[in-house]
Design a protein around this motif. Sequence first.
Motif, short mmCIF file in Angstrom:
data_model
loop_
_atom_site.label_atom_id
_atom_site.label_comp_id
_atom_site.label_asym_id
_atom_site.label_seq_id
_atom_site.Cartn_x
_atom_site.Cartn_y
_atom_site.Cartn_z
N SER A 75 -23.13 28.38 81.45
CA SER A 75 -23.13 28.81 80.06
C SER A 75 -22.46 27.73 79.22
CB SER A 75 -22.38 30.14 79.90
OG SER A 75 -22.26 30.50 78.54
N ILE A 76 -23.19 27.23 78.23
CA ILE A 76 -22.69 26.16 77.38
C ILE A 76 -22.53 26.65 75.95
CG2 ILE A 76 -23.24 23.90 76.38
CD1 ILE A 76 -24.58 23.14 78.95
N CYS A 77 -21.43 26.23 75.34
CA CYS A 77 -21.11 26.62 73.96
C CYS A 77 -20.79 25.35 73.18
CB CYS A 77 -19.92 27.57 73.96
SG CYS A 77 -19.32 28.03 72.33
N LEU A 78 -21.31 25.26 71.97
CA LEU A 78 -21.05 24.10 71.10
C LEU A 78 -19.86 24.40 70.20
CD1 LEU A 78 -21.82 21.33 70.00
CD2 LEU A 78 -23.47 22.46 68.50
N HIS B 179 -18.69 22.86 75.65
CA HIS B 179 -17.87 23.44 76.70
C HIS B 179 -18.78 24.24 77.63
CE1 HIS B 179 -14.12 22.41 74.65
NE2 HIS B 179 -14.70 22.81 73.53
N MET B 180 -18.50 24.18 78.93
CA MET B 180 -19.35 24.87 79.89
C MET B 180 -18.50 25.59 80.94
SD MET B 180 -22.43 23.45 82.36
CE MET B 180 -21.39 22.40 83.37
N VAL B 181 -18.94 26.80 81.29
CA VAL B 181 -18.36 27.55 82.41
C VAL B 181 -19.50 27.95 83.34
CG1 VAL B 181 -16.35 28.40 81.14
CG2 VAL B 181 -18.49 29.71 81.11
N TRP B 182 -19.16 28.23 84.61
CA TRP B 182 -20.20 28.60 85.57
C TRP B 182 -19.61 29.33 86.76
CZ3 TRP B 182 -18.30 23.68 84.94
CH2 TRP B 182 -17.73 23.06 86.05
N THR B 183 -20.49 29.93 87.55
CA THR B 183 -20.10 30.59 88.79
C THR B 183 -19.94 29.53 89.87
OG1 THR B 183 -21.34 32.58 88.19
CG2 THR B 183 -20.75 32.31 90.52
N THR B 184 -18.77 29.51 90.52
CA THR B 184 -18.48 28.47 91.51
C THR B 184 -18.70 28.92 92.95
OG1 THR B 184 -16.14 29.10 91.71
CG2 THR B 184 -16.71 27.51 89.99
N ALA C 233 -15.97 22.58 82.48
CA ALA C 233 -16.05 21.16 82.14
C ALA C 233 -16.49 21.04 80.68
CB ALA C 233 -17.03 20.42 83.05
N SER C 234 -16.28 19.87 80.10
CA SER C 234 -16.68 19.64 78.72
C SER C 234 -17.40 18.31 78.60
CB SER C 234 -15.47 19.67 77.78
OG SER C 234 -14.58 18.60 78.08
N SER C 235 -18.12 18.14 77.49
CA SER C 235 -18.90 16.92 77.29
C SER C 235 -19.10 16.68 75.81
CB SER C 235 -20.26 17.05 77.98
OG SER C 235 -21.11 15.97 77.63
N PRO C 236 -19.12 15.41 75.39
CA PRO C 236 -19.42 15.11 73.99
C PRO C 236 -20.91 15.09 73.68
CG PRO C 236 -18.92 13.09 75.15
CD PRO C 236 -18.71 14.20 76.13
N ASP C 237 -21.75 15.01 74.75
CA ASP C 237 -23.18 14.78 74.52
C ASP C 237 -24.09 15.40 75.58
OD1 ASP C 237 -22.53 13.19 76.67
OD2 ASP C 237 -22.84 11.29 75.61
N ILE D 104 -24.26 14.50 78.51
CA ILE D 104 -24.58 13.41 79.42
C ILE D 104 -23.34 12.97 80.20
CG2 ILE D 104 -25.48 11.05 79.62
CD1 ILE D 104 -26.97 11.58 76.94
N HIS D 105 -22.26 12.74 79.49
CA HIS D 105 -21.00 12.34 80.09
C HIS D 105 -20.06 13.56 80.12
CE1 HIS D 105 -22.82 8.82 78.07
NE2 HIS D 105 -22.51 8.21 79.21
N TRP D 106 -19.54 13.85 81.31
CA TRP D 106 -18.78 15.08 81.51
C TRP D 106 -17.34 14.80 81.92
CZ3 TRP D 106 -20.49 19.94 80.35
CH2 TRP D 106 -21.86 20.04 80.06
N SER D 107 -16.46 15.70 81.51
CA SER D 107 -15.06 15.63 81.91
C SER D 107 -14.91 15.98 83.39
CB SER D 107 -14.23 16.60 81.08
OG SER D 107 -14.56 17.95 81.43
N GLU D 108 -13.73 15.78 83.91
CA GLU D 108 -13.44 16.22 85.26
C GLU D 108 -13.53 17.75 85.31
OE1 GLU D 108 -9.81 16.02 88.59
OE2 GLU D 108 -9.62 15.02 86.64
N GLN D 109 -14.16 18.27 86.33
CA GLN D 109 -14.31 19.71 86.47
C GLN D 109 -13.00 20.34 86.94
OE1 GLN D 109 -17.78 20.58 88.92
NE2 GLN D 109 -18.83 18.78 88.10
N LYS D 110 -12.77 21.56 86.49
CA LYS D 110 -11.57 22.25 86.92
C LYS D 110 -11.86 23.73 87.12
CE LYS D 110 -9.47 23.39 82.42
NZ LYS D 110 -8.26 23.20 81.58
#
Length: 361
Positions: free
Chosen positions: A119-122, A129-134, A144-148, A150-156
Motif C-alpha cells: 500500500s503506497i501513499c503520497l 510511503h509504503m507498508v506491506w505484509t511481511t 519503506a519510503s521513496s522520492p520517486d 524508483i529509489h527506496w530507503s532502507e526497509q524496516k
Amino acid sequence: RNGNDSMLEYEYGNGGFGESWRLIENREHRYVKSIYYLLTLFSYEINTMKKLSLIALVLALVSCQKESAFVFSYFDTIHEEAGLCLAYSYDGYHWTALNDNKPVLAPTVGEDKLMRDPSICLAPDGTFHMVWTTSWHDDIIGYASSPDLIHWSEQKAIPVMKDYPSVKNCWAPELFYCKEEGVYYILWASTVPDSEEIDRSGSMKEDGGGHRVYCTTTTDFEHFTPTRLYFNSPYTSIDAAVVQDPLTKEYIMVIKDDPEYVDMHVTRTRSMAEGFPTRMASAISDDYNKEGPSPLFVNKTDLLVFFDYYYQHQYGAFLSQDHGDTWEDVTSQIEMPEGMSHGTAIRVDRKVVDKLIEAYH
C-alpha cells in the motif's frame, strides 16, 4: 509527442478520421470523444472532414499531456517472485505493467521475507510511503519510503502488534493520509484469539479467532500512537481501504466484512479519529470470492473499486457515480496486468509516470 517523448505519427489514407480516433479511443478525456461524434456530423464534406480530423488529433495529443496519471502497487501471483510490482494508467481503466511485470523492489524484512499487499501513499511533500505484509505469522509490517518510486530507503519492520502476545498475524496493511489531522493512518487486520474487546456476536466460524481491523497513526514513521482496535465488526473483517470523497469530503472505507467472509461493503465517516460505523449497507455485489479492494476516484464523481478475484487470479472493478451508494460492474472495461494481486491505486503527477517508464521500460 507522447509521455515518453516518442513520436506519435499520423498518416492520411482512406481511414480518414478513423486513424485519429484509433489514437485517442483509450484516452481518459471524454470531451475528445465528444469531438469525434460532433465531427461525424460534417462527414458529408470530405475535405472539411480531413481538416477537422487534424484539429481533433491535435486536441487529442494535447489532452494526453494532462498533468496527472495513476500508479498501481501490487504483488505478482504468476512468477511467484516476492517483491513490489508497479503499473501505470492515464485513465484509471487501462493499466500497463512496468519492468515486464516483474518486481522493482525485493523484500528484506520479516520472518518470511514477503512483500504482499503493498500500500503506497503520497505525502504532501512528494514522498511516497509504503507498508506491506511481511510474513504469514508475525507481529510486524514492513515500511519503506521513496522520492520517486524508483529509489527506496532502507526497509524496516514496524512492530505494530508487539503489545498483543497472542496475535497470530498482521495482514493487508493500508496507508491513508488524513489532511485534516495531518497524520498517516495505518490500518491492518490481525487475529487475536484471547481478546475480550472484540465483538464476536455475528461470527459463526471464528471459534475465538477471526480478523479485526487495528490502527496506529504517525506523522513521521518514527513515532507511532499505541495500537488500538479500529473497526470492531461483529464479523471477521480484513482489507480495509480508505479514500476521501472530493465533493462530500466524507471518508469512505471499503472492507471485506460479512458473515461468510466473502464480499465487500462500504461504510462512511466524517472523522477518521472517531472511526467508521460497523452497521453497513448491502454488499457491493452479490457474487463471492473477492478481496483486496482498492478505491480510486478517477475524477470528482467516478469512484472505481478494484478487487482481486483470488480464485480466478484476475482483477475486477466496480464503478459508483453517486458517492458509493450504488455500483456497476465494469470489469469488462478494465485492462490489468496478468497475475496482479492485492495492491493500491493512487493518483500521481504525470512526471512521476514518465520517469518510471524511462527507468523500467
